[in-house]
Design a protein around this motif. Structure first.
Motif, short mmCIF file in Angstrom:
data_model
loop_
_atom_site.label_atom_id
_atom_site.label_comp_id
_atom_site.label_asym_id
_atom_site.label_seq_id
_atom_site.Cartn_x
_atom_site.Cartn_y
_atom_site.Cartn_z
N GLU A 1 82.47 9.19 -36.62
CA GLU A 1 81.83 8.06 -37.33
C GLU A 1 81.09 8.42 -38.65
O GLU A 1 80.66 9.32 -38.62
CB GLU A 1 81.01 7.09 -36.27
CG GLU A 1 81.88 6.94 -34.96
CD GLU A 1 80.73 6.04 -34.24
OE1 GLU A 1 79.63 6.11 -34.24
OE2 GLU A 1 81.29 5.43 -33.02
N CYS B 1 79.19 11.60 -37.82
CA CYS B 1 78.85 12.44 -36.24
C CYS B 1 80.29 12.16 -35.64
O CYS B 1 81.00 11.39 -35.90
CB CYS B 1 77.82 11.66 -35.66
SG CYS B 1 78.14 10.08 -34.85
N SER C 1 81.51 10.92 -32.61
CA SER C 1 81.15 10.26 -31.38
C SER C 1 81.82 10.46 -30.11
O SER C 1 81.29 10.04 -29.15
CB SER C 1 81.14 8.69 -31.88
OG SER C 1 82.64 8.37 -31.79
N CYS D 1 75.65 12.94 -29.83
CA CYS D 1 76.37 12.85 -30.83
C CYS D 1 75.90 12.73 -32.30
O CYS D 1 76.43 13.43 -33.26
CB CYS D 1 77.27 11.63 -30.51
SG CYS D 1 76.88 10.15 -30.71
N ARG D 2 74.63 12.07 -32.23
CA ARG D 2 74.11 11.70 -33.62
C ARG D 2 73.29 13.31 -34.19
O ARG D 2 73.27 13.24 -35.50
CB ARG D 2 72.94 10.62 -33.67
CG ARG D 2 73.46 9.34 -33.29
CD ARG D 2 74.16 8.87 -34.55
NE ARG D 2 74.71 7.57 -34.05
CZ ARG D 2 75.93 7.00 -34.38
NH1 ARG D 2 76.37 7.83 -35.58
NH2 ARG D 2 76.40 5.73 -34.28
#
Length: 124
Positions: free
Chosen positions: A46, A57, A59, A113-114
């Motif tokens: 993303e 990232c 996701s 994920c970030r």
């Protein structure tokens, strides 16, 4: 009437690209990570408005909490993987697919994920 999947594959190979880049991943805390390969089979990167790698990232990242293993999700990892991508400013993005020969997902200490990023992101 053209079969959509056949037409897309024909278009990809006509442009000399592939939708299965070689992926190396340093997010070792991810449930899908097996010695820096992803066992998921496909991932989503993303970064709709990304201008640099840190604004992207993976996701698909899922923290390994010890309850399950990647073997529960997929077979053996080969290094080649399907990569969907919303980072439309990246030069490797064509129609929300990654066309880089190889990509790297960074996030050696990521727990969500970030905290990962596509290190291969290259702004057009």
């Amino acid at each position: 009437k053209k079969n959509g999947r056949y037409y897309l594959c024909k278009l990809i190979f006509a442009k000399g690209g592939s939708t299965m880049p070689f992926l190396s991943c340093s997010a070792v805390k991810c449930i899908y990570n097996d010695d820096h390969y992803c066992q998921k089979g496909d991932i989503l990167v993303e970064g709709n408005h990304a201008q640099e790698p840190s604004e992207t990232c993976c996701s698909s990242f899922r923290e390994d909490n010890g309850e399950m293993t990647a073997k529960n999700f997929a077979g053996e990892s080969s290094g080649k993987i399907l990569v969907d991508c919303t980072a439309c400013n990246c030069r490797y993005n064509r129609e929300e697919k990654c066309y880089a020969e190889k990509i790297a997902i960074a996030g050696s200490s990521a727990c969500q994920c970030r905290q990962t990023e596509c290190s291969t992101f290259d702004k057009e």
